[in-house]
Design a protein around this motif. Structure first.
Motif, PDB file in Angstrom:
ATOM      1  N   PRO A 112      -1.406  -5.898  -6.847  1.00 25.11           N
ATOM      2  CA  PRO A 112      -2.487  -5.017  -6.367  1.00 25.11           C
ATOM      3  C   PRO A 112      -3.215  -5.536  -5.130  1.00 25.11           C
ATOM      4  CG  PRO A 112      -3.101  -6.105  -8.423  1.00 25.11           C
ATOM      5  CD  PRO A 112      -1.655  -6.422  -8.178  1.00 25.11           C
ATOM      6  N   GLN A 113      -3.025  -6.812  -4.797  1.00 27.20           N
ATOM      7  CA  GLN A 113      -3.687  -7.360  -3.611  1.00 27.20           C
ATOM      8  C   GLN A 113      -3.003  -6.914  -2.311  1.00 27.20           C
ATOM      9  OE1 GLN A 113      -1.681  -8.978  -5.716  1.00 27.20           O
ATOM     10  NE2 GLN A 113      -0.811 -10.841  -4.850  1.00 27.20           N
ATOM     11  N   LEU A 114      -1.822  -6.312  -2.415  1.00 23.98           N
ATOM     12  CA  LEU A 114      -1.092  -5.894  -1.213  1.00 23.98           C
ATOM     13  C   LEU A 114      -1.647  -4.598  -0.644  1.00 23.98           C
ATOM     14  CD1 LEU A 114       2.614  -6.550  -2.210  1.00 23.98           C
ATOM     15  CD2 LEU A 114       1.037  -8.037  -0.974  1.00 23.98           C
ATOM     16  N   SER A 115      -1.489  -4.470   0.669  1.00 24.47           N
ATOM     17  CA  SER A 115      -1.844  -3.225   1.349  1.00 24.47           C
ATOM     18  C   SER A 115      -0.558  -2.490   1.722  1.00 24.47           C
ATOM     19  CB  SER A 115      -2.646  -3.529   2.614  1.00 24.47           C
ATOM     20  OG  SER A 115      -1.804  -4.165   3.576  1.00 24.47           O
ATOM     21  N   ALA A 116      -0.707  -1.246   2.085  1.00 28.57           N
ATOM     22  CA  ALA A 116       0.455  -0.482   2.545  1.00 28.57           C
ATOM     23  C   ALA A 116       1.061  -1.151   3.769  1.00 28.57           C
ATOM     24  CB  ALA A 116       0.047   0.956   2.849  1.00 28.57           C
TER      25      ALA A 116
END
Length: 93
Positions: free
Chosen positions: A57-61
């Motif tokens: 969940p820490q990732l961005s698009a």
């Protein structure tokens, strides 16, 4: 305090870095220890981008866009990294 040299790649894959001593120097999402090959491997196993965001969940698009761009630009490197990881896992069994 010494700084670890980080190589930000200037080959059209922003947000991907290689840092000696971090994940064996493999290409990772900048600021993380998450290697590009991991995401390619998960995708090959059927994971969708939505599932990857759920797992990480820490990732961005933008992070995933960078991962896929790097993987597309360096398929042989990524295949080698995945093979090396598979071999390492097999030798531990």
């Amino acid at each position: 305090m010494s700084q670890i040299p980080t190589k930000t790649l200037s080959n059209g894959s922003p947000g991907i870095t290689k840092t000696p001593g971090v994940m064996g120097g493999d290409a990772c999402i900048a600021g993380t220890r998450l290697p590009v090959w991991l995401f390619v491997s998960l995708r090959r196993q059927g994971a969708s981008d939505a599932e990857l965001f759920e797992f990480y969940p820490q990732l961005s698009a933008a992070d995933l866009v960078n991962v896929w761009a790097y993987a597309e630009a360096h398929p042989e490197e990524i295949d080698t990294d995945i093979c090396e990881q598979d071999e390492a896992m097999e030798s531990e069994v």
